[in-house]
Write a protein that holds these residues in place. Structure first.
Motif, PDB file in Angstrom:
ATOM      1  N   ILE A 117       5.687  14.297  -6.708  1.00 55.17           N
ATOM      2  CA  ILE A 117       4.588  13.626  -7.404  1.00 55.17           C
ATOM      3  C   ILE A 117       5.224  12.573  -8.306  1.00 55.17           C
ATOM      4  O   ILE A 117       5.974  12.906  -9.231  1.00 55.17           O
ATOM      5  CB  ILE A 117       3.755  14.609  -8.252  1.00 55.17           C
ATOM      6  CG1 ILE A 117       3.464  15.900  -7.472  1.00 55.17           C
ATOM      7  CG2 ILE A 117       2.468  13.932  -8.716  1.00 55.17           C
ATOM      8  CD1 ILE A 117       2.697  15.722  -6.193  1.00 55.17           C
ATOM      9  N   PHE A 118       4.921  11.313  -8.047  1.00 59.41           N
ATOM     10  CA  PHE A 118       5.591  10.225  -8.748  1.00 59.41           C
ATOM     11  C   PHE A 118       4.584   9.230  -9.316  1.00 59.41           C
ATOM     12  O   PHE A 118       3.400   9.263  -8.981  1.00 59.41           O
ATOM     13  CB  PHE A 118       6.548   9.493  -7.799  1.00 59.41           C
ATOM     14  CG  PHE A 118       7.495  10.404  -7.068  1.00 59.41           C
ATOM     15  CD1 PHE A 118       8.531  11.026  -7.739  1.00 59.41           C
ATOM     16  CD2 PHE A 118       7.339  10.656  -5.714  1.00 59.41           C
ATOM     17  CE1 PHE A 118       9.406  11.878  -7.077  1.00 59.41           C
ATOM     18  CE2 PHE A 118       8.192  11.501  -5.033  1.00 59.41           C
ATOM     19  CZ  PHE A 118       9.236  12.120  -5.725  1.00 59.41           C
ATOM     20  N   SER A 119       5.094   8.350 -10.172  1.00 62.31           N
ATOM     21  CA  SER A 119       4.310   7.222 -10.669  1.00 62.31           C
ATOM     22  C   SER A 119       4.861   5.945 -10.052  1.00 62.31           C
ATOM     23  O   SER A 119       6.046   5.876  -9.700  1.00 62.31           O
ATOM     24  CB  SER A 119       4.407   7.120 -12.195  1.00 62.31           C
ATOM     25  OG  SER A 119       3.867   8.252 -12.814  1.00 62.31           O
ATOM     26  N   ASP A 120       4.015   4.936  -9.947  1.00 60.44           N
ATOM     27  CA  ASP A 120       4.470   3.637  -9.450  1.00 60.44           C
ATOM     28  C   ASP A 120       5.116   2.891 -10.621  1.00 60.44           C
ATOM     29  O   ASP A 120       4.483   2.090 -11.306  1.00 60.44           O
ATOM     30  CB  ASP A 120       3.296   2.846  -8.878  1.00 60.44           C
ATOM     31  CG  ASP A 120       3.748   1.643  -8.060  1.00 60.44           C
ATOM     32  OD1 ASP A 120       4.872   1.155  -8.311  1.00 60.44           O
ATOM     33  OD2 ASP A 120       2.989   1.194  -7.181  1.00 60.44           O
ATOM     34  N   ASN A 121       6.395   3.199 -10.849  1.00 61.04           N
ATOM     35  CA  ASN A 121       7.103   2.659 -12.009  1.00 61.04           C
ATOM     36  C   ASN A 121       7.224   1.138 -11.976  1.00 61.04           C
ATOM     37  O   ASN A 121       7.053   0.469 -12.998  1.00 61.04           O
ATOM     38  CB  ASN A 121       8.499   3.283 -12.092  1.00 61.04           C
ATOM     39  CG  ASN A 121       8.464   4.725 -12.540  1.00 61.04           C
ATOM     40  OD1 ASN A 121       8.247   5.019 -13.707  1.00 61.04           O
ATOM     41  ND2 ASN A 121       8.682   5.647 -11.612  1.00 61.04           N
ATOM     42  N   LYS A 122       7.516   0.603 -10.815  1.00 59.21           N
ATOM     43  CA  LYS A 122       7.685  -0.850 -10.699  1.00 59.21           C
ATOM     44  C   LYS A 122       6.374  -1.573 -10.985  1.00 59.21           C
ATOM     45  O   LYS A 122       6.340  -2.549 -11.739  1.00 59.21           O
ATOM     46  CB  LYS A 122       8.203  -1.207  -9.306  1.00 59.21           C
ATOM     47  CG  LYS A 122       8.504  -2.687  -9.129  1.00 59.21           C
ATOM     48  CD  LYS A 122       9.139  -2.958  -7.768  1.00 59.21           C
ATOM     49  CE  LYS A 122       9.442  -4.442  -7.588  1.00 59.21           C
ATOM     50  NZ  LYS A 122      10.108  -4.714  -6.276  1.00 59.21           N
ATOM     51  N   LYS A 123       5.284  -1.072 -10.393  1.00 54.61           N
ATOM     52  CA  LYS A 123       3.973  -1.708 -10.593  1.00 54.61           C
ATOM     53  C   LYS A 123       3.535  -1.577 -12.056  1.00 54.61           C
ATOM     54  O   LYS A 123       2.976  -2.526 -12.635  1.00 54.61           O
ATOM     55  CB  LYS A 123       2.943  -1.044  -9.684  1.00 54.61           C
ATOM     56  CG  LYS A 123       1.532  -1.648  -9.763  1.00 54.61           C
ATOM     57  CD  LYS A 123       1.510  -3.065  -9.211  1.00 54.61           C
ATOM     58  CE  LYS A 123       0.101  -3.545  -8.895  1.00 54.61           C
ATOM     59  NZ  LYS A 123      -0.820  -3.528 -10.036  1.00 54.61           N
ATOM     60  N   GLY A 124       3.785  -0.419 -12.659  1.00 49.82           N
ATOM     61  CA  GLY A 124       3.413  -0.233 -14.057  1.00 49.82           C
ATOM     62  C   GLY A 124       4.136  -1.203 -14.969  1.00 49.82           C
ATOM     63  O   GLY A 124       3.536  -1.820 -15.858  1.00 49.82           O
ATOM     64  N   ALA A 125       5.455  -1.352 -14.745  1.00 44.58           N
ATOM     65  CA  ALA A 125       6.239  -2.286 -15.563  1.00 44.58           C
ATOM     66  C   ALA A 125       5.802  -3.724 -15.306  1.00 44.58           C
ATOM     67  O   ALA A 125       5.681  -4.524 -16.243  1.00 44.58           O
ATOM     68  CB  ALA A 125       7.722  -2.114 -15.259  1.00 44.58           C
ATOM     69  N   PHE A 126       5.564  -4.051 -14.034  1.00 45.17           N
ATOM     70  CA  PHE A 126       5.106  -5.408 -13.703  1.00 45.17           C
ATOM     71  C   PHE A 126       3.801  -5.728 -14.423  1.00 45.17           C
ATOM     72  O   PHE A 126       3.666  -6.776 -15.061  1.00 45.17           O
ATOM     73  CB  PHE A 126       4.911  -5.558 -12.190  1.00 45.17           C
ATOM     74  CG  PHE A 126       4.267  -6.858 -11.798  1.00 45.17           C
ATOM     75  CD1 PHE A 126       5.032  -7.995 -11.592  1.00 45.17           C
ATOM     76  CD2 PHE A 126       2.886  -6.956 -11.655  1.00 45.17           C
ATOM     77  CE1 PHE A 126       4.441  -9.208 -11.252  1.00 45.17           C
ATOM     78  CE2 PHE A 126       2.278  -8.154 -11.317  1.00 45.17           C
ATOM     79  CZ  PHE A 126       3.061  -9.288 -11.114  1.00 45.17           C
ATOM     80  N   ASP A 127       2.832  -4.829 -14.321  1.00 43.65           N
ATOM     81  CA  ASP A 127       1.528  -5.066 -14.948  1.00 43.65           C
ATOM     82  C   ASP A 127       1.659  -5.204 -16.463  1.00 43.65           C
ATOM     83  O   ASP A 127       0.987  -6.038 -17.081  1.00 43.65           O
ATOM     84  CB  ASP A 127       0.566  -3.924 -14.616  1.00 43.65           C
ATOM     85  CG  ASP A 127       0.108  -3.949 -13.169  1.00 43.65           C
ATOM     86  OD1 ASP A 127       0.309  -4.981 -12.498  1.00 43.65           O
ATOM     87  OD2 ASP A 127      -0.446  -2.932 -12.710  1.00 43.65           O
ATOM     88  N   GLY A 128       2.527  -4.383 -17.058  1.00 41.21           N
ATOM     89  CA  GLY A 128       2.708  -4.448 -18.507  1.00 41.21           C
ATOM     90  C   GLY A 128       3.307  -5.768 -18.956  1.00 41.21           C
ATOM     91  O   GLY A 128       2.800  -6.418 -19.880  1.00 41.21           O
TER      92      GLY A 128
END
Length: 341
Positions: free
Chosen positions: A155-166
């Protein structure tokens, strides 16, 4: 352990009344029948003991002082309670040596499943550690950090997308000079968040200034020390992107100590939320992950694997983070930026 009279009667093949006389010593029960009842009770106790052992799951996280992991633990424990599973949690302290000792100890724990965020950082150690995990002989669910050389569910988070959006949000606010405090870059989570930071710059046609990139270790002290370093060495920085909640706490402490006001003298965006940000009036904007939901899903997947007699395809579930804006992301007036003290 509360064994019902009717279960003993059913198991032994005698009447409920006879079992009641035996248990209460209230009447004559012939020796042969007494042996049947006694054996039935022992068999039921044995079965219930086995059942209880099968309801034990272990959770190994690298830092239970980090609210991300305690929130995940809370979510999975709530689901485990519904099915009467016992949850045993362990803190590996971001140490692979300690994590390996915990795994070795679990071999004598009679667990039926494991949920883990591993501290593995290199390929050589990974192979050996995966073999050790497999030797437990139970279903294993990964949380947050993936592993190579294995087919564990995760179970993971979309770390790249989260950082990009931020970071894209910061750029949309007008920020062009954004410093980042990453996690340890031998962790995939830290690499992906840095990739998201860089991708946001490229998409918005902004130059990536390598002097703005500072590698932390996901701990408060690194957030504190690196924030001071950023303020002292990068006078043109208008925003800091801190790549986990503990380092964000360190950044807040450093800025307060330097009498630099967040949202007035500098902007701050964190990765992962902390509930007490709002309680303490800290209007910190964050990339927020579904922490409790991650725990709930992890337990749901694990419980199905425990009960499933036939194997099924490995699941990698990736949850999307969201951006929570509270005001600290706003472009500040650089003319009013306070000099570091």
């Amino acid at each position: 352990m509360n064994i019902k009279t009717k279960d003993i009667a059913s198991k032994s093949g005698v009447s409920i009344a006879t079992v009641s006389r035996y248990l209460n010593k209230s009447g004559y029960v012939k020796q042969e029948t007494r042996e049947l009842i006694k054996n039935a009770i022992q068999e039921i106790k044995k079965q219930e003991n086995i059942y209880e052992k099968e309801k034990n799951i272990a959770v190994v996280f690298p830092d239970l002082s980090n609210m991300f992991f305690t929130d995940v633990l809370k979510g999975l424990t709530e689901e485990a309670d519904k099915l009467n599973y016992n949850v045993f949690s362990f803190d590996s302290g971001e140490s692979i040596e300690k994590e390996m000792k915990i795994i070795d100890a679990l071999k004598d724990f009679n667990i039926c499943g494991l949920i883990i965020t591993t501290t593995i950082r290199n390929r050589e150690t990974t192979k050996k550690h995966v073999q050790n995990l497999n030797s437990l002989g139970v279903p294993i669910i990964l949380i947050d950090r993936d592993l190579i050389f294995c087919d564990f569910d995760g179970i993971f988070s979309d770390n790249k997308k989260g950082a990009f959006d931020g970071v894209d949000t910061l750029i949309a606010e007008g920020h062009k000079n954004i410093a980042v405090i990453t996690g340890p870059l031998d962790y995939e989570t830290a690499q992906l968040r840095l990739e998201g930071y860089k991708q946001a710059h490229k998409v918005n046609e902004l130059e990536i200034n390598e002097s703005y990139i500072h590698e932390g270790d996901y701990q408060i002290d690194s957030g504190y020390n690196l924030t001071k370093e950023i303020i002292n060495n990068n006078k043109d920085v208008t925003a800091i992107f801190s790549c986990n909640n503990m380092m964000t706490l360190g950044a807040i402490n450093a800025l307060n100590e330097m009498d630099i006001k967040i949202g007035e003298d500098i902007s701050l965006l964190g990765f992962d939320d902390l509930e007490f940000f709002t309680y303490l009036g800290l209007n910190i904007s964050v990339v927020s992950r579904q922490t409790s939901e991650m725990g709930k899903i992890a337990f749901e997947v694990l419980s199905k694997k425990i009960l499933e007699e036939e194997p099924y395809a490995t699941q990698n579930i990736v949850l999307k983070p969201s951006i929570v804006l509270r005001g600290s992301e706003k472009l500040i007036n650089t003319n009013s930026k306070t000099e570091a003290k």
